[in-house]
Design a protein around this motif. Structure first.
Motif, PDB file in Angstrom:
ATOM      1  N   PHE A 241       0.810  -1.218  -0.126  1.00  0.00           N
ATOM      2  CA  PHE A 241      -0.008  -0.017   0.006  1.00  0.00           C
ATOM      3  C   PHE A 241       1.007   1.181   0.080  1.00  0.00           C
ATOM      4  O   PHE A 241       0.623   2.281  -0.433  1.00  0.00           O
ATOM      5  N   THR A 242       1.923   1.164   0.587  1.00  0.00           N
ATOM      6  CA  THR A 242       2.895   2.282   0.874  1.00  0.00           C
ATOM      7  C   THR A 242       3.940   2.415  -0.129  1.00  0.00           C
ATOM      8  O   THR A 242       4.463   3.289  -0.610  1.00  0.00           O
ATOM      9  N   GLY A 243       4.580   0.978  -0.296  1.00  0.00           N
ATOM     10  CA  GLY A 243       5.856   0.920  -1.103  1.00  0.00           C
ATOM     11  C   GLY A 243       5.852   0.719  -2.428  1.00  0.00           C
ATOM     12  O   GLY A 243       6.659   1.236  -3.080  1.00  0.00           O
ATOM     13  N   PHE A 244       4.791  -0.115  -3.158  1.00  0.00           N
ATOM     14  CA  PHE A 244       4.714  -0.452  -4.264  1.00  0.00           C
ATOM     15  C   PHE A 244       3.212  -0.688  -4.601  1.00  0.00           C
ATOM     16  O   PHE A 244       2.680  -1.640  -4.591  1.00  0.00           O
ATOM     17  N   SER A 266      10.828  10.560  -1.807  1.00  0.00           N
ATOM     18  CA  SER A 266       9.291  10.478  -1.705  1.00  0.00           C
ATOM     19  C   SER A 266       8.939   9.171  -0.718  1.00  0.00           C
ATOM     20  O   SER A 266       9.495   8.202  -1.025  1.00  0.00           O
ATOM     21  N   LEU A 267       8.422   9.617   0.376  1.00  0.00           N
ATOM     22  CA  LEU A 267       7.815   8.530   1.293  1.00  0.00           C
ATOM     23  C   LEU A 267       6.951   7.541   0.721  1.00  0.00           C
ATOM     24  O   LEU A 267       6.898   6.383   0.917  1.00  0.00           O
ATOM     25  N   TRP A 268       5.803   8.099   0.163  1.00  0.00           N
ATOM     26  CA  TRP A 268       4.890   7.499  -0.228  1.00  0.00           C
ATOM     27  C   TRP A 268       4.203   8.005  -1.652  1.00  0.00           C
ATOM     28  O   TRP A 268       3.950   9.288  -1.524  1.00  0.00           O
ATOM     29  N   VAL A 269       4.271   7.387  -2.647  1.00  0.00           N
ATOM     30  CA  VAL A 269       3.404   7.930  -3.849  1.00  0.00           C
ATOM     31  C   VAL A 269       1.946   7.422  -3.730  1.00  0.00           C
ATOM     32  O   VAL A 269       1.549   6.436  -3.732  1.00  0.00           O
TER      33      VAL A 269
END
Length: 602
Positions: A241-244, A266-269
């Motif tokens: 959910f946050t990484g890829f 960027s921490l979270w796209v």
């Protein structure tokens, strides 16, 4: 003797072939390494590498799996292409390396299955598609972003396909969902399917609007992108959910257009980050919006005369469609066009969503009510996701409670709060995922709260769509006992109610809620009733005033009242300043906290 000579000749020829092949491969590798192609933004993009780490770290995708580096993968790819291996598996790599290494000795491209894919999908245009968020649904709370391939076929017919990366959410257990989507990962799917089929689900089942952004791409960039789609079709991928996620995937692909496109820090796209990045990098040529029926009805309802709206609704309720010929529209041409659009949109809503009119009635309405020839309603300017604040924020605050001073530090990974400027959203809403609040006083720093999943959707009630406002929260937070002292609990609560817009900039709401507080000592139910008003003022300010009656926290069988007023000032798109006053009162005691807070959006 002749036989031995033939054997030696064959053996010599064999070694000669190997020598020439390896020397050509070495030559191509040397040139590639000299040009440092492994550092190219295109190479990183088609390998989905961020910060030196491949986001698709799988042997079905990486040739150098187990010993990966950008350089190793490049060398292995050139060696395989020279030997005629994996050419059909990696057509985007092949296309790019042929361009960069014109004196290569790669084997010829002969891939019937890939050519069939190209013939069926070969796009004239590639569009970036954003499906709006729905904060009440775990599967769509952040929105979704994907590509549309648009190509002309025989007889000038346009064929459209959607290319999307997603996961299937198979549980509504929020803690389990968070664990799977952030730690263990979920099965990722990369698919191509008919575009109309995909957006129909968003528009009619999930009530989400669609924004279509036509991309400015060179012919080579278009080829690279849809060739790369082929490279991803059979790959084992893990969705985080946050990484890829869908946004990371699309953002990686678009980064092949510009070496400065990707923000490595960027921490979270998020999906909105992708469309904002595309806009910032001048990739968007034009925009088209396809509103959900509910979205369009709300927009039109806010922009037409209330008396005319009620006349139209009464006409539909009593099925007096024969009076449409004599319907008295407003004299102002713009108002008249909006009223006609409202009739047509409500007819569509009654036909598709409510099934309250039949085929014959629907066709009759469409034939009777006609737009003016010069009608232009630019609904994409009514609400625009490109104008929203960024999804993440960090906050620093000063708190004064009696004679006690404290400093607060908060981090919100995604997405927004009720105090933010939410005017570009479909409704006033709040969505907090992974918000961490720390408090520092003169003695120590401690964890004040964690909002694991906190959703509030204040949709204005109307007599058309009749939607309820909702709230649901899973958090580690403070509850209060009969002495108004704080206790730490795991909170699970939810509620529903009504909201009403009394002005374009003023919303009032009421919610009835039930919840459970759990800690190592006890578990208890509690209830609350919250009312509030939200006002957008001049000079970029917003006031949120709420009053809540809370009963039976800490299993006390007592009630206290919580009043909060927050005055927000939007200094710019990156900074919001808050002045917040919070008061808790019961029959014997009261507790007050004054807070000044700075929020930075990124």
């Amino acid at each position: 003797m002749s036989k031995k000579i033939n054997e030696k000749s064959i053996l010599f020829s064999f070694f000669l072939i190997i020598f020439y092949t390896s020397s050509f491969a070495s030559s191509s590798i040397d040139v590639a390494l000299e040009k440092k192609l492994y550092n190219s933004h295109i190479w990183k993009a088609i390998l989905h590498v961020r910060g030196g780490n491949p986001k698709i770290n799988n042997k079905t995708f990486l040739l150098s799996y187990g010993n990966f580096s950008l350089k190793n993968e490049l060398v292995k790819t050139i060696e395989n292409f020279t030997e005629g291996k994996d050419i059909c598996k990696y057509p985007a790599r092949y296309l790019w390396l042929k361009e960069e290494l014109p004196n290569n000795n790669f084997k010829e491209f002969n891939c019937p299955k890939f050519q069939n894919y190209v013939e069926k999908t070969n796009p004239e245009d590639i569009e970036l598609i954003f499906a709006s968020e729905n904060v009440t649904s775990p599967s769509s709370m952040m929105g979704h972003v994907f590509f549309k391939l648009k190509s002309k076929k025989e007889e000038n017919k346009i064929k459209q396909n959607a290319v999307s990366f997603f996961t299937v959410i198979d549980t509504f257990n929020i803690p389990l969902l968070i664990t799977k989507s952030t730690i263990t990962g979920m099965k990722g799917f990369f698919i191509l399917n008919p575009y109309n089929q995909q957006i129909s689900k968003y528009l009619y089942e999930e009530k989400r609007s669609i924004w279509e952004y036509k991309l400015k791409l060179t012919l080579f960039q278009k080829k690279l992108i849809y060739y790369h789609f082929w490279e991803l079709k059979d790959i084992d991928m893990t969705y985080y959910f946050t990484g890829f996620n869908c946004a990371t995937m699309i953002d990686d692909i678009l980064s092949l257009t510009n070496e400065n496109y990707i923000n490595e820090n960027s921490l979270w796209v998020t999906p909105k980050d992708v469309i904002k990045n595309a806009n910032k990098n001048n990739l968007i040529e034009n925009t088209k919006m396809i509103p959900s029926i509910e979205w369009e009805l709300n927009m039109l309802s806010e922009n037409i005369n209330s008396e005319k709206k009620n006349e139209i609704l009464d006409l539909f309720d009593n099925k007096r469609f024969n009076t449409l010929k004599e319907f008295v529209y407003s004299e102002d041409l713009k108002s008249k066009d909006l009223e006609k659009e409202f009739i047509l949109t409500y007819a569509k809503y009654a036909y598709i969503n409510k099934n309250s009119i039949n085929d014959e009635e629907y066709v009759y309405i469409l034939n009777i009510v006609k737009h003016s020839e010069d009608l232009t309603i630019d609904i994409k300017k009514y609400k625009n996701p490109l104008k929203t604040f960024d999804d993440s924020q960090i906050s620093l605050s000063y708190l004064r409670n009696d004679d006690k001073n404290s400093l607060g530090l908060s981090f919100l990974g995604a997405s927004n709060t009720i105090f933010d400027d939410n005017r570009e959203y479909f409704s006033e809403s709040s969505l907090k995922i992974g918000e961490i609040n720390l408090l520092l006083d003169k003695d120590k720093m401690h964890l004040n709260s964690i909002n694991i999943y906190d959703m509030k959707s204040l949709i204005p009630w109307n007599n058309i769509t009749k939607e309820f406002s909702k709230e649901f929260r899973v958090s580690y937070e403070k509850h209060h006992d009969e002495e108004l002292d704080e206790i730490n609990v795991l909170n699970i609560s939810g509620g529903a109610g009504l909201s009403h817009k009394i002005h374009n900039d003023i919303l009032i709401y009421g919610l009835g809620k039930i919840g459970t507080g759990i800690n190592f000592e006890k578990a208890y139910p509690y209830t609350s009733i919250e009312t509030g008003i939200i006002i957008y003022e001049i000079l970029n300010m917003k006031t949120v005033l709420s009053h809540e009656f809370v009963y039976n926290q800490d299993n006390s069988d007592n009630m206290y009242q919580n009043t909060q007023i927050n005055q927000a000032i939007f200094i710019n798109k990156k900074i919001r300043a808050d002045l917040n006053f919070n008061q808790r009162v019961n029959n014997m005691l009261h507790d007050e906290v004054l807070m000044f807070k700075f929020n930075y959006f990124f």
